[in-house]
Design a protein around this motif. Sequence first.
Motif, PDB file in Angstrom:
ATOM      1  N   TYR A   1     109.229  -1.908  66.799  1.00 26.04           N
ATOM      2  CA  TYR A   1     110.168  -2.021  66.150  1.00 26.04           C
ATOM      3  C   TYR A   1     110.520  -1.158  65.349  1.00 26.04           C
ATOM      4  O   TYR A   1     110.481  -0.167  64.944  1.00 26.04           O
ATOM      5  N   GLN A   2     112.136  -1.571  65.179  1.00 25.18           N
ATOM      6  CA  GLN A   2     113.004  -0.312  64.155  1.00 25.18           C
ATOM      7  C   GLN A   2     112.406  -0.048  62.941  1.00 25.18           C
ATOM      8  O   GLN A   2     112.654  -0.994  61.867  1.00 25.18           O
ATOM      9  N   LYS A   3     111.515   0.490  62.542  1.00 22.37           N
ATOM     10  CA  LYS A   3     111.172   1.070  61.721  1.00 22.37           C
ATOM     11  C   LYS A   3     112.491   1.936  60.343  1.00 22.37           C
ATOM     12  O   LYS A   3     113.390   2.189  60.809  1.00 22.37           O
ATOM     13  N   VAL A   4     111.870   1.539  59.026  1.00 26.83           N
ATOM     14  CA  VAL A   4     112.624   2.420  57.927  1.00 26.83           C
ATOM     15  C   VAL A   4     111.468   2.950  57.130  1.00 26.83           C
ATOM     16  O   VAL A   4     110.853   2.374  56.624  1.00 26.83           O
ATOM     17  N   THR A   5     111.993   4.811  57.595  1.00 29.19           N
ATOM     18  CA  THR A   5     111.180   5.181  56.412  1.00 29.19           C
ATOM     19  C   THR A   5     111.608   5.984  55.634  1.00 29.19           C
ATOM     20  O   THR A   5     112.955   6.513  55.961  1.00 29.19           O
ATOM     21  N   PHE A   6     111.776   5.710  54.729  1.00 26.28           N
ATOM     22  CA  PHE A   6     112.001   6.055  53.455  1.00 26.28           C
ATOM     23  C   PHE A   6     111.885   7.996  52.936  1.00 26.28           C
ATOM     24  O   PHE A   6     110.606   8.099  52.724  1.00 26.28           O
ATOM     25  N   GLY A   7     112.154   8.535  52.085  1.00 27.04           N
ATOM     26  CA  GLY A   7     112.537   9.465  51.399  1.00 27.04           C
ATOM     27  C   GLY A   7     111.149   9.390  50.642  1.00 27.04           C
ATOM     28  O   GLY A   7     110.998   8.700  50.023  1.00 27.04           O
ATOM     29  N   THR A   8     110.609   9.980  49.429  1.00 31.80           N
ATOM     30  CA  THR A   8     110.046  10.135  48.270  1.00 31.80           C
ATOM     31  C   THR A   8     111.614  10.095  47.331  1.00 31.80           C
ATOM     32  O   THR A   8     110.699  10.137  46.522  1.00 31.80           O
ATOM     33  N   GLY A   9     112.261  10.452  47.441  1.00 32.47           N
ATOM     34  CA  GLY A   9     113.024  10.857  46.252  1.00 32.47           C
ATOM     35  C   GLY A   9     113.680  11.372  45.677  1.00 32.47           C
ATOM     36  O   GLY A   9     112.821  12.545  46.029  1.00 32.47           O
ATOM     37  N   THR A  10     114.690  11.927  45.491  1.00 33.72           N
ATOM     38  CA  THR A  10     115.452  12.874  44.150  1.00 33.72           C
ATOM     39  C   THR A  10     116.100  12.292  42.794  1.00 33.72           C
ATOM     40  O   THR A  10     117.183  11.652  42.992  1.00 33.72           O
ATOM     41  N   LYS A  11     115.092  12.717  41.988  1.00 34.69           N
ATOM     42  CA  LYS A  11     115.534  11.977  40.433  1.00 34.69           C
ATOM     43  C   LYS A  11     116.341  12.804  39.711  1.00 34.69           C
ATOM     44  O   LYS A  11     116.519  14.440  39.539  1.00 34.69           O
ATOM     45  N   LEU A  12     117.922  12.365  39.886  1.00 39.11           N
ATOM     46  CA  LEU A  12     119.505  13.523  38.978  1.00 39.11           C
ATOM     47  C   LEU A  12     119.424  12.958  37.823  1.00 39.11           C
ATOM     48  O   LEU A  12     119.085  11.728  37.362  1.00 39.11           O
ATOM     49  N   GLN A  13     119.560  13.925  36.405  1.00 33.21           N
ATOM     50  CA  GLN A  13     120.063  13.282  35.016  1.00 33.21           C
ATOM     51  C   GLN A  13     120.828  14.210  34.995  1.00 33.21           C
ATOM     52  O   GLN A  13     120.727  15.681  35.559  1.00 33.21           O
ATOM     53  N   VAL A  14     121.770  13.832  34.628  1.00 36.71           N
ATOM     54  CA  VAL A  14     123.328  14.374  34.241  1.00 36.71           C
ATOM     55  C   VAL A  14     122.977  14.819  32.535  1.00 36.71           C
ATOM     56  O   VAL A  14     122.761  13.536  32.271  1.00 36.71           O
ATOM     57  N   ILE A  15     122.945  15.211  32.653  1.00 40.45           N
ATOM     58  CA  ILE A  15     123.073  15.805  30.827  1.00 40.45           C
ATOM     59  C   ILE A  15     124.968  16.035  30.492  1.00 40.45           C
ATOM     60  O   ILE A  15     125.217  16.251  30.846  1.00 40.45           O
ATOM     61  N   PRO A  16     124.657  15.045  29.010  1.00 40.14           N
ATOM     62  CA  PRO A  16     126.292  14.932  28.920  1.00 40.14           C
ATOM     63  C   PRO A  16     126.329  16.237  28.063  1.00 40.14           C
ATOM     64  O   PRO A  16     125.923  16.504  27.490  1.00 40.14           O
TER      65      PRO A  16
ATOM     66  N   LYS B   1     110.325  11.157  60.114  1.00 37.78           N
ATOM     67  CA  LYS B   1     110.160  11.703  58.780  1.00 37.78           C
ATOM     68  C   LYS B   1     111.364  11.877  57.901  1.00 37.78           C
ATOM     69  O   LYS B   1     112.372  12.636  58.679  1.00 37.78           O
ATOM     70  N   VAL B   2     110.896  11.604  56.511  1.00 38.78           N
ATOM     71  CA  VAL B   2     112.933  12.129  55.523  1.00 38.78           C
ATOM     72  C   VAL B   2     111.979  13.144  54.409  1.00 38.78           C
ATOM     73  O   VAL B   2     111.293  12.246  54.178  1.00 38.78           O
ATOM     74  N   THR B   3     112.746  14.164  54.327  1.00 35.29           N
ATOM     75  CA  THR B   3     112.257  15.098  53.951  1.00 35.29           C
ATOM     76  C   THR B   3     113.383  15.593  52.958  1.00 35.29           C
ATOM     77  O   THR B   3     114.508  15.457  52.954  1.00 35.29           O
ATOM     78  N   GLN B   4     113.274  14.582  51.223  1.00 31.67           N
ATOM     79  CA  GLN B   4     113.705  15.227  50.221  1.00 31.67           C
ATOM     80  C   GLN B   4     113.251  16.346  49.209  1.00 31.67           C
ATOM     81  O   GLN B   4     112.058  15.827  48.727  1.00 31.67           O
ATOM     82  N   ALA B   5     113.629  17.373  49.643  1.00 31.09           N
ATOM     83  CA  ALA B   5     112.663  18.537  48.853  1.00 31.09           C
ATOM     84  C   ALA B   5     112.943  18.724  47.975  1.00 31.09           C
ATOM     85  O   ALA B   5     112.155  19.561  46.319  1.00 31.09           O
ATOM     86  N   GLN B   6     114.241  18.417  47.066  1.00 30.44           N
ATOM     87  CA  GLN B   6     114.107  18.590  45.374  1.00 30.44           C
ATOM     88  C   GLN B   6     113.569  17.032  44.545  1.00 30.44           C
ATOM     89  O   GLN B   6     114.418  16.176  45.612  1.00 30.44           O
ATOM     90  N   THR B   7     113.044  17.333  43.898  1.00 31.91           N
ATOM     91  CA  THR B   7     112.032  16.826  43.215  1.00 31.91           C
ATOM     92  C   THR B   7     112.499  15.845  42.521  1.00 31.91           C
ATOM     93  O   THR B   7     113.056  14.477  42.194  1.00 31.91           O
ATOM     94  N   GLU B   8     112.722  16.974  42.066  1.00 30.79           N
ATOM     95  CA  GLU B   8     114.623  16.909  40.499  1.00 30.79           C
ATOM     96  C   GLU B   8     115.017  17.324  40.533  1.00 30.79           C
ATOM     97  O   GLU B   8     115.137  18.616  40.606  1.00 30.79           O
ATOM     98  N   ILE B   9     116.260  17.315  40.065  1.00 28.15           N
ATOM     99  CA  ILE B   9     117.667  17.596  40.480  1.00 28.15           C
ATOM    100  C   ILE B   9     117.772  17.811  38.166  1.00 28.15           C
ATOM    101  O   ILE B   9     118.184  16.434  37.660  1.00 28.15           O
ATOM    102  N   SER B  10     118.605  18.677  37.902  1.00 28.22           N
ATOM    103  CA  SER B  10     119.232  18.280  36.142  1.00 28.22           C
ATOM    104  C   SER B  10     120.558  19.296  36.057  1.00 28.22           C
ATOM    105  O   SER B  10     120.834  19.889  36.645  1.00 28.22           O
ATOM    106  N   VAL B  11     121.794  18.552  35.896  1.00 31.63           N
ATOM    107  CA  VAL B  11     122.741  18.906  35.753  1.00 31.63           C
ATOM    108  C   VAL B  11     123.912  18.353  34.505  1.00 31.63           C
ATOM    109  O   VAL B  11     123.441  17.584  34.081  1.00 31.63           O
TER     110      VAL B  11
END
Lengths: 113, 117
Positions: B102-117, B3-13
């Motif tokens: 089988y050497q399984k690859v498990t992906f997390g659900t991803g973190t969307k990063l938005q960098v604001i200018p 299992k892979v957990t990426q708890a941060q769904t979206e981040i804005s900086v």
Amino acid sequence: DADVTQTPRNRITKTGKRIMLECSQTKGHDRMYWYRQDPGLGLRLIYYSFDVKDINKGEISDGYSVSRQAQAKFSLSLESAIPNQTALYFCATQLAGATDTQYFGPGTRLTVL
Amino acid sequence: AQKVTQAQTEISVVEKEDVTLDCVYETRDTTYYLFWYKQPPSGELVFLIRRNSFDEQNEISGRYSWNFQKSTSSFNFTITASQVVDSAVYFCALSDPGDGGYQKVTFGTGTKLQVIP
């Protein structure tokens, strides 16, 4: 030129139609994979192939079939497309070892109406 | 099970801020590999780094750095002095022997990063 290519890049089709997505690679890798990406779900494995004669189902193979025409080509077919197969599809390649990095194609965005 | 957990769904900086993307994994195996991929708005998946379970040395590549801690099963990714071009979805992935050979690859659900200018 890209090492892993996918055609088409975008496709809109209707329910019930047969669709084929193609993947080609020039990396000389033995292993190839098909994944689908849905929002919030990450990538899920559909099928994988370790060589031309070795094809295996992944975690979500229902409704899909594949063909490994050559070491460099791996096609994914939707025999009768349905709306919940609308997704972004990725092909990936891997050298040979199970722990080698997987390299991804640019993706095919498929919409089933 | 893997299992892979990426708890941060979206981040804005705001541009030039540092940002850390968290990745926590679960595996029963002692030998495994961890990966980070970047998916920019154009959609492709770009490989960033691969790390094996026996190498806990942190890695730095330009503005990118990775902190691997087996004790907490984490493989966090830090971007220093973020730029607008860093805006993307970032995926953490785990490869291990899994079940059935089988050497399984498990992906997390991803973190969307938005960098604001």
